[in-house]
Write a protein that holds these residues in place. Structure first.
Motif, PDB file in Angstrom:
ATOM      1  N   SER A 117       0.861  -1.185   0.000  1.00  0.00           N
ATOM      2  CA  SER A 117       0.000   0.000   0.000  1.00  0.00           C
ATOM      3  C   SER A 117       0.897   1.235   0.000  1.00  0.00           C
ATOM      4  CB  SER A 117      -0.909  -0.006   1.229  1.00  0.00           C
ATOM      5  OG  SER A 117      -1.703   1.144   1.248  1.00  0.00           O
ATOM      6  N   PHE A 118       0.837   2.011  -1.084  1.00  0.00           N
ATOM      7  CA  PHE A 118       1.762   3.141  -1.206  1.00  0.00           C
ATOM      8  C   PHE A 118       1.097   4.339  -1.864  1.00  0.00           C
ATOM      9  CE2 PHE A 118       2.238   0.336  -4.845  1.00  0.00           C
ATOM     10  CZ  PHE A 118       2.173   1.191  -5.930  1.00  0.00           C
ATOM     11  N   GLU A 119       1.749   5.498  -1.715  1.00  0.00           N
ATOM     12  CA  GLU A 119       1.357   6.723  -2.409  1.00  0.00           C
ATOM     13  C   GLU A 119       2.591   7.297  -3.080  1.00  0.00           C
ATOM     14  OE1 GLU A 119      -0.619   9.642  -0.006  1.00  0.00           O
ATOM     15  OE2 GLU A 119      -2.514   8.573  -0.147  1.00  0.00           O
ATOM     16  N   ILE A 120       2.406   7.726  -4.311  1.00  0.00           N
ATOM     17  CA  ILE A 120       3.467   8.385  -5.067  1.00  0.00           C
ATOM     18  C   ILE A 120       2.984   9.798  -5.353  1.00  0.00           C
ATOM     19  CG2 ILE A 120       4.880   8.382  -7.153  1.00  0.00           C
ATOM     20  CD1 ILE A 120       4.213   5.355  -7.409  1.00  0.00           C
ATOM     21  N   THR A 121       3.664  10.775  -4.825  1.00  0.00           N
ATOM     22  CA  THR A 121       3.365  12.169  -5.122  1.00  0.00           C
ATOM     23  C   THR A 121       4.338  12.612  -6.199  1.00  0.00           C
ATOM     24  OG1 THR A 121       2.702  12.502  -2.831  1.00  0.00           O
ATOM     25  CG2 THR A 121       3.121  14.480  -4.127  1.00  0.00           C
ATOM     26  N   GLY A 122       3.856  13.361  -7.171  1.00  0.00           N
ATOM     27  CA  GLY A 122       4.753  13.783  -8.229  1.00  0.00           C
ATOM     28  C   GLY A 122       4.186  14.915  -9.044  1.00  0.00           C
ATOM     29  N   GLU A 123       4.921  15.237 -10.098  1.00  0.00           N
ATOM     30  CA  GLU A 123       4.538  16.316 -11.003  1.00  0.00           C
ATOM     31  C   GLU A 123       4.111  15.722 -12.337  1.00  0.00           C
ATOM     32  OE1 GLU A 123       8.102  18.680 -11.052  1.00  0.00           O
ATOM     33  OE2 GLU A 123       7.417  19.839  -9.325  1.00  0.00           O
ATOM     34  N   LEU A 124       2.898  16.073 -12.755  1.00  0.00           N
ATOM     35  CA  LEU A 124       2.348  15.622 -14.022  1.00  0.00           C
ATOM     36  C   LEU A 124       2.388  16.799 -14.992  1.00  0.00           C
ATOM     37  CD1 LEU A 124       0.894  13.333 -15.593  1.00  0.00           C
ATOM     38  CD2 LEU A 124      -1.264  14.273 -14.718  1.00  0.00           C
ATOM     39  N   THR A 125       3.001  16.563 -16.156  1.00  0.00           N
ATOM     40  CA  THR A 125       3.103  17.611 -17.178  1.00  0.00           C
ATOM     41  C   THR A 125       2.234  17.227 -18.360  1.00  0.00           C
ATOM     42  OG1 THR A 125       5.381  18.071 -16.510  1.00  0.00           O
ATOM     43  CG2 THR A 125       4.673  18.937 -18.647  1.00  0.00           C
ATOM     44  N   ILE A 126       1.234  18.061 -18.632  1.00  0.00           N
ATOM     45  CA  ILE A 126       0.347  17.899 -19.778  1.00  0.00           C
ATOM     46  C   ILE A 126       0.251  19.254 -20.458  1.00  0.00           C
ATOM     47  CG2 ILE A 126      -1.965  17.278 -20.605  1.00  0.00           C
ATOM     48  CD1 ILE A 126      -2.362  15.693 -17.999  1.00  0.00           C
ATOM     49  N   LYS A 127       0.475  19.296 -21.760  1.00  0.00           N
ATOM     50  CA  LYS A 127       0.406  20.536 -22.536  1.00  0.00           C
ATOM     51  C   LYS A 127       1.281  21.631 -21.907  1.00  0.00           C
ATOM     52  CE  LYS A 127      -3.524  21.748 -24.426  1.00  0.00           C
ATOM     53  NZ  LYS A 127      -4.936  22.039 -24.690  1.00  0.00           N
ATOM     54  N   ALA A 128       2.490  21.262 -21.494  1.00  0.00           N
ATOM     55  CA  ALA A 128       3.498  22.169 -20.927  1.00  0.00           C
ATOM     56  C   ALA A 128       3.066  22.780 -19.586  1.00  0.00           C
ATOM     57  CB  ALA A 128       3.879  23.267 -21.926  1.00  0.00           C
ATOM     58  N   ARG A 129       2.029  22.258 -18.994  1.00  0.00           N
ATOM     59  CA  ARG A 129       1.593  22.712 -17.666  1.00  0.00           C
ATOM     60  C   ARG A 129       1.943  21.632 -16.653  1.00  0.00           C
ATOM     61  NH1 ARG A 129      -4.121  25.881 -18.252  1.00  0.00           N
ATOM     62  NH2 ARG A 129      -3.617  26.982 -20.176  1.00  0.00           N
ATOM     63  N   ILE A 130       2.546  22.044 -15.546  1.00  0.00           N
ATOM     64  CA  ILE A 130       2.993  21.115 -14.510  1.00  0.00           C
ATOM     65  C   ILE A 130       2.179  21.350 -13.243  1.00  0.00           C
ATOM     66  CG2 ILE A 130       4.950  20.348 -13.122  1.00  0.00           C
ATOM     67  CD1 ILE A 130       6.773  21.557 -15.331  1.00  0.00           C
ATOM     68  N   HIS A 131       1.572  20.270 -12.745  1.00  0.00           N
ATOM     69  CA  HIS A 131       0.802  20.335 -11.498  1.00  0.00           C
ATOM     70  C   HIS A 131       1.044  19.056 -10.703  1.00  0.00           C
ATOM     71  CE1 HIS A 131      -1.403  23.968 -12.557  1.00  0.00           C
ATOM     72  NE2 HIS A 131      -1.531  23.465 -13.768  1.00  0.00           N
ATOM     73  N   PRO A 132       0.887  19.145  -9.376  1.00  0.00           N
ATOM     74  CA  PRO A 132       1.079  17.945  -8.559  1.00  0.00           C
ATOM     75  C   PRO A 132      -0.087  16.968  -8.709  1.00  0.00           C
ATOM     76  CG  PRO A 132       0.415  19.788  -7.179  1.00  0.00           C
ATOM     77  CD  PRO A 132       0.599  20.330  -8.564  1.00  0.00           C
ATOM     78  N   VAL A 133       0.236  15.696  -8.534  1.00  0.00           N
ATOM     79  CA  VAL A 133      -0.781  14.648  -8.536  1.00  0.00           C
ATOM     80  C   VAL A 133      -0.314  13.554  -7.584  1.00  0.00           C
ATOM     81  CG1 VAL A 133       0.128  13.328 -10.493  1.00  0.00           C
ATOM     82  CG2 VAL A 133      -2.306  13.283 -10.041  1.00  0.00           C
ATOM     83  N   THR A 134      -1.279  12.872  -6.963  1.00  0.00           N
ATOM     84  CA  THR A 134      -0.959  11.768  -6.059  1.00  0.00           C
ATOM     85  C   THR A 134      -1.507  10.482  -6.642  1.00  0.00           C
ATOM     86  OG1 THR A 134      -0.979  13.207  -4.131  1.00  0.00           O
ATOM     87  CG2 THR A 134      -1.233  10.859  -3.725  1.00  0.00           C
ATOM     88  N   VAL A 135      -0.631   9.492  -6.746  1.00  0.00           N
ATOM     89  CA  VAL A 135      -0.984   8.168  -7.245  1.00  0.00           C
ATOM     90  C   VAL A 135      -1.113   7.243  -6.039  1.00  0.00           C
ATOM     91  CG1 VAL A 135      -0.232   6.238  -8.680  1.00  0.00           C
ATOM     92  CG2 VAL A 135       0.309   8.603  -9.373  1.00  0.00           C
ATOM     93  N   HIS A 136      -2.206   6.503  -5.974  1.00  0.00           N
ATOM     94  CA  HIS A 136      -2.438   5.536  -4.901  1.00  0.00           C
ATOM     95  C   HIS A 136      -2.186   4.154  -5.478  1.00  0.00           C
ATOM     96  CE1 HIS A 136      -4.404   8.832  -2.780  1.00  0.00           C
ATOM     97  NE2 HIS A 136      -4.954   9.110  -3.949  1.00  0.00           N
ATOM     98  N   GLY A 137      -1.500   3.297  -4.732  1.00  0.00           N
ATOM     99  CA  GLY A 137      -1.192   1.990  -5.280  1.00  0.00           C
ATOM    100  C   GLY A 137      -1.170   0.898  -4.246  1.00  0.00           C
ATOM    101  N   LYS A 138      -1.173  -0.327  -4.763  1.00  0.00           N
ATOM    102  CA  LYS A 138      -1.129  -1.507  -3.898  1.00  0.00           C
ATOM    103  C   LYS A 138      -0.622  -2.682  -4.717  1.00  0.00           C
ATOM    104  CE  LYS A 138      -5.948  -2.634  -4.818  1.00  0.00           C
ATOM    105  NZ  LYS A 138      -7.236  -2.947  -4.271  1.00  0.00           N
ATOM    106  N   SER A 139      -0.254  -3.729  -4.033  1.00  0.00           N
ATOM    107  CA  SER A 139       0.087  -4.973  -4.720  1.00  0.00           C
ATOM    108  C   SER A 139      -0.926  -6.022  -4.297  1.00  0.00           C
ATOM    109  CB  SER A 139       1.512  -5.419  -4.379  1.00  0.00           C
ATOM    110  OG  SER A 139       1.615  -5.727  -3.006  1.00  0.00           O
ATOM    111  N   ASN A 140      -1.133  -6.984  -5.176  1.00  0.00           N
ATOM    112  CA  ASN A 140      -2.027  -8.087  -4.845  1.00  0.00           C
ATOM    113  C   ASN A 140      -1.605  -9.315  -5.620  1.00  0.00           C
ATOM    114  OD1 ASN A 140      -3.114  -7.729  -7.430  1.00  0.00           O
ATOM    115  ND2 ASN A 140      -4.818  -6.512  -6.686  1.00  0.00           N
TER     116      ASN A 140
END
Length: 190
Positions: A117-140
């Motif tokens: 169970s993890f979270e990845i915080t990062g910067e998403l660049t779309i159309k030369a615009r950069i904003h933060p986004v949080t990815v939620h994840g898990k393994s199974n």
């Protein structure tokens, strides 16, 4: 297969990257909820299982590689012509403008949690615009890793698709999902 420390290549040979849209508006019954797959993408994951903060992820998606895989709901089934028209609309200047912006990138800035169970915080660049986004994840058991993030299109200057004078429109929020089903270690010598 268990997740171990190391540097790994990511891409279509190791998993899937999907975008799921939903409908809004009074005419939402006429449209489809779409599943769109990125068919050309690549990335790298540095895994430090005992020290998540020492881990990182970067992914690049070719915007022209987005293919409509499924359309659910709607008054009629999604046709091949519909899929082609949706692809043209996605690539056009009103949405992704793939001629000017051929890639979408994500770069992690922080990873917390465990492989289960993890979270990845990062910067998403779309159309030369950069904003933060949080990815939620898990393994199974059936997939090595599964994760998702909610992306609000208008934050990146994308006006959600509308039809019938706005009575049918895509919801501003879309869900990006990934499945990692295999690991390809990066050859340090090569």
């Amino acid at each position: 297969m268990t997740l171990a420390d190391g540097t790994y290549r990511l891409g279509p040979s190791t998993g899937r990257l999907l975008i799921r849209t939903s409908r809004a508006g009074l005419g939402r019954r006429a449209g489809h909820d779409l599943t769109i797959e990125a068919t050309r993408w690549s990335g790298e994951a540095v895994v430090a299982v005992a020290d998540p903060d020492g881990s990182s992820v970067s992914v690049t998606v070719e915007t022209g590689s987005l293919e409509v895989r499924e359309g659910t709901g709607g008054l009629k089934a999604l046709t091949d012509a519909d899929r082609a028209e949706i692809k043209r609309t996605l690539e056009g200047s009103a949405l992704l403008h793939t001629a000017e912006h051929p890639t979408i990138t994500f770069r992690s800035t922080r990873i917390t949690g465990t492989p289960q169970s993890f979270e990845i915080t990062g910067e998403l660049t779309i159309k030369a615009r950069i904003h933060p986004v949080t990815v939620h994840g898990k393994s199974n058991d059936d997939r090595l890793l599964h994760g998702w993030a909610t992306v609000t299109q208008s934050t990146w200057g994308i006006k959600p698709y509308t039809a019938f004078l706005g009575a049918l429109r895509l919801a501003d929020e879309i869900r990006v999902e990934f499945d990692v089903t295999g690991l390809e270690p990066v050859d340090e010598a090569g």
